[in-house]
Design a protein around this motif. Structure first.
Motif, mmCIF file in Angstrom:
data_model
loop_
_atom_site.group_PDB
_atom_site.id
_atom_site.type_symbol
_atom_site.label_atom_id
_atom_site.label_comp_id
_atom_site.label_asym_id
_atom_site.label_seq_id
_atom_site.Cartn_x
_atom_site.Cartn_y
_atom_site.Cartn_z
ATOM 1 N N ASP A 21 0.812 -1.284 0.090
ATOM 2 C CA ASP A 21 -0.019 0.025 -0.013
ATOM 3 C C ASP A 21 0.852 1.223 0.070
ATOM 4 O OD1 ASP A 21 -2.530 -1.307 -0.193
ATOM 5 O OD2 ASP A 21 -2.790 -1.328 2.064
ATOM 6 N N LEU A 22 1.889 1.243 0.802
ATOM 7 C CA LEU A 22 2.845 2.568 0.935
ATOM 8 C C LEU A 22 3.398 2.636 -0.612
ATOM 9 C CD1 LEU A 22 4.190 4.738 2.285
ATOM 10 C CD2 LEU A 22 5.935 2.821 3.182
ATOM 11 N N TRP A 23 3.846 1.552 -1.076
ATOM 12 C CA TRP A 23 4.623 1.413 -2.443
ATOM 13 C C TRP A 23 3.899 2.124 -3.472
ATOM 14 C CZ3 TRP A 23 3.656 -0.695 -7.119
ATOM 15 C CH2 TRP A 23 4.568 -0.675 -8.222
ATOM 16 N N ARG A 24 2.610 1.627 -3.571
ATOM 17 C CA ARG A 24 1.616 2.280 -4.487
ATOM 18 C C ARG A 24 1.364 3.719 -4.177
ATOM 19 N NH1 ARG A 24 -1.820 -1.507 -3.177
ATOM 20 N NH2 ARG A 24 -0.819 -2.931 -4.704
ATOM 21 N N ALA A 25 1.260 4.139 -2.971
ATOM 22 C CA ALA A 25 0.860 5.428 -2.789
ATOM 23 C C ALA A 25 2.148 6.264 -3.210
ATOM 24 C CB ALA A 25 0.460 5.796 -1.345
ATOM 25 N N CYS A 26 3.146 5.896 -2.927
ATOM 26 C CA CYS A 26 4.432 6.690 -3.351
ATOM 27 C C CYS A 26 4.633 6.858 -4.847
ATOM 28 C CB CYS A 26 5.705 5.726 -2.859
ATOM 29 S SG CYS A 26 5.934 5.897 -1.135
ATOM 30 N N LEU A 27 4.417 5.837 -5.488
ATOM 31 C CA LEU A 27 4.469 5.831 -7.021
ATOM 32 C C LEU A 27 3.624 6.578 -7.530
ATOM 33 C CD1 LEU A 27 6.260 5.203 -9.242
ATOM 34 C CD2 LEU A 27 5.194 2.886 -9.736
ATOM 35 N N ARG A 28 2.232 6.621 -7.192
ATOM 36 C CA ARG A 28 1.215 7.216 -7.771
ATOM 37 C C ARG A 28 1.134 8.557 -7.415
ATOM 38 N NH1 ARG A 28 -4.118 3.047 -6.862
ATOM 39 N NH2 ARG A 28 -3.484 1.558 -8.194
ATOM 40 N N GLN A 29 1.446 9.065 -6.091
ATOM 41 C CA GLN A 29 1.451 10.379 -6.159
ATOM 42 C C GLN A 29 2.841 10.967 -6.804
ATOM 43 O OE1 GLN A 29 -0.791 11.767 -4.770
ATOM 44 N NE2 GLN A 29 -0.279 14.040 -4.602
ATOM 45 N N ALA A 30 3.941 10.079 -7.091
ATOM 46 C CA ALA A 30 5.074 10.881 -7.961
ATOM 47 C C ALA A 30 4.422 11.085 -9.156
ATOM 48 C CB ALA A 30 6.248 9.771 -7.972
ATOM 49 N N GLY A 31 3.731 10.337 -9.725
ATOM 50 C CA GLY A 31 3.043 10.632 -10.980
ATOM 51 C C GLY A 31 2.449 11.727 -11.023
ATOM 52 N N MET A 32 1.444 12.032 -9.986
ATOM 53 C CA MET A 32 0.532 13.023 -10.130
ATOM 54 C C MET A 32 1.224 14.284 -9.803
ATOM 55 S SD MET A 32 -2.604 14.231 -10.064
ATOM 56 C CE MET A 32 -3.724 12.665 -9.794
ATOM 57 N N PHE A 33 2.101 14.160 -8.850
ATOM 58 C CA PHE A 33 2.923 15.482 -8.618
ATOM 59 C C PHE A 33 3.766 15.912 -9.613
ATOM 60 C CE2 PHE A 33 5.684 18.390 -6.059
ATOM 61 C CZ PHE A 33 4.741 18.954 -5.643
ATOM 62 N N GLY A 34 4.441 14.891 -10.360
ATOM 63 C CA GLY A 34 5.382 15.339 -11.468
ATOM 64 C C GLY A 34 4.549 15.845 -12.646
ATOM 65 N N ALA A 35 3.314 15.431 -12.961
ATOM 66 C CA ALA A 35 2.484 16.062 -13.933
ATOM 67 C C ALA A 35 2.017 17.493 -13.373
ATOM 68 C CB ALA A 35 1.186 15.170 -14.208
ATOM 69 N N TRP A 36 1.550 18.025 -12.391
ATOM 70 C CA TRP A 36 1.485 18.953 -11.752
ATOM 71 C C TRP A 36 2.724 19.791 -11.743
ATOM 72 C CZ3 TRP A 36 3.233 21.948 -7.910
ATOM 73 C CH2 TRP A 36 2.582 23.027 -7.333
#
Length: 412
Positions: A237-252
């Motif tokens: 769950d932590l791994w998934r949260a890390c990678l998904r937020q990296a993608g979202m924050f990178g786009a922003w």
């Protein structure tokens, strides 16, 4: 069962994060954080988070002062994000062991000195170093969020986290809007000097208001870094949260840090102050954060993150269209901020409740997000120089695809 799994089972009992279905809450004895205390933490988070983004709306003024071009100094904005990621690696894990009151005070003093040095920087190199140090030390919000999560009732944990997150994102917006206006009126150096004063006042006030803690271990700067890989590996769950937020924050980050370059050049040709006013659309974040917190408490993190990614995906073509149509930029700015904040509240709540060491888990989560953001920002500058605004939008689209696609593949 590992300690991390046991802690996650206890702390996420009220919400099924995998299915997104709410479950009945059981009474808890955690004290509810007073509204005044939450407000102070939110304001402090706003002021300190703004320090990371001070340079972005001032790039044109900085370039003019140093006899350069905005695209040539755009890397300073990404330096700030890399500095923040480095600071998180070393300082944020100390929230599990060190006295947070003392730690917040020390980091506040270091940030203040670095911001003052930024205001007096004689060139872009010196400015980059000072910005890096200021950003590395301004990790106070990520010491406060785990504290709030610890003190909040389980049934309202996401709402309390969202209150501090709302302050954090308000600071990011204020950095663009007020920074651009103040820079146009008084010069970019006075913006950094004013930030130093505000940081000192709010940081020390927050340190004084934090609850007393009987922690005799100072903690090691390297212990938290060493623990991160194993912690992420043991918690999907932590791994998934890390990678998904990296993608979202990178786009922003790719879109938002490059927006001043689009608005101050043709076809728009706006002044720095006028371009800064565009950041008012980012106030969407402040309104979305409490709503997202309630949705996470009710439906779970997974469903909120899926919806946020869908909204972000819609915003990218709108940003591309906004290269020629201002109205499309308005809609896209609202959409990307709403997506970012909803995703952040959901992912961070999950990260804070999935292990027995919330500060270290929060470090892994936020470092991943800001590393993704800094890398995307670093690519966005050259992309704008070579391919124009369409290149920036392409960087954002790739980051979203990687963030979601990699985690979806791992889940299957």
């Amino acid at each position: 069962m590992s300690p991390e799994a046991t802690a996650a089972r206890r702390s996420t009992r009220g919400t099924d994060h995998g299915t997104g279905r709410g479950a009945r809450q059981t009474p808890v004895r955690e004290p509810r954080a007073p509204a005044l205390f939450l407000t102070l933490l939110a304001v402090c988070s706003a002021v300190t988070a703004a320090n990371i983004y001070l340079a972005a709306p001032l790039l044109s003024l900085i370039a003019r002062d140093f006899g350069s071009t905005p695209s040539a100094v755009a890397w300073i904005a990404s330096v700030a994000q890399f500095g923040y990621a480095v600071g998180l690696l070393f300082f944020a894990p100390l929230g599990d062991s060190a006295n947070r009151r003392r730690l917040v005070a020390v980091l506040t003093l270091v940030t203040t000195v670095a911001l003052a040095a930024s205001a007096a920087a004689p060139g872009s190199g010196a400015l980059a170093v000072a910005v890096f140090v200021a950003s590395a030390a301004t990790v106070v919000p990520q010491l406060l969020v785990p504290l709030v999560a610890e003190r909040a009732p389980t049934a309202r944990r996401a709402r309390h986290v969202a209150a501090v997150v709302a302050g954090l994102f308000t600071g990011i917006v204020a950095a663009r809007v007020l920074g651009g206006l103040a820079g146009q009126a008084f010069g970019w150096r006075w913006v950094f000097a004013g930030a130093a004063v505000l940081t000192l006042a709010l940081g020390l006030a927050t340190a004084a208001a934090l609850p007393a803690e009987r922690r005799h271990r100072a903690g090691s700067l390297f212990a938290g870094v060493a623990a991160l890989p194993g912690l992420v590996r043991r918690s999907p769950d932590l791994w998934r949260a890390c990678l998904r937020q990296a993608g979202m924050f990178g786009a922003w980050s790719a879109l938002w840090t490059s927006l001043a370059l689009l608005l101050t050049e043709e076809p728009y040709g706006l002044s720095t102050a006028t371009a800064g006013l565009f950041g008012l659309f980012g106030l969407t974040a402040s309104a979305v954060a409490p709503l997202a917190g309630g949705l996470v408490d009710r439906f779970g993190a997974a469903r909120v993150v899926r919806s946020a990614y869908l909204l972000a995906a819609v915003s990218v073509p709108l940003f591309w269209l906004g290269g020629q149509v201002m109205a499309a930029l308005f809609v896209a700015a609202i959409a990307i901020h709403a997506a970012l904040v909803a995703s952040h509240v959901a992912n961070q709540t999950l990260a804070l409740t999935t292990t027995s060491t919330p500060a270290t888990a929060n470090t892994a989560y936020v470092v991943s997000g800001f590393a993704g953001g800094a890398t995307a920002s670093a690519l966005a500058g050259p992309a704008f120089g070579h391919f124009g605004w369409g290149g920036v939008c392409a960087v954002a689209a790739v980051w979203l695809a990687v963030g979601w696609g990699a985690t979806a593949a791992r889940q299957r």
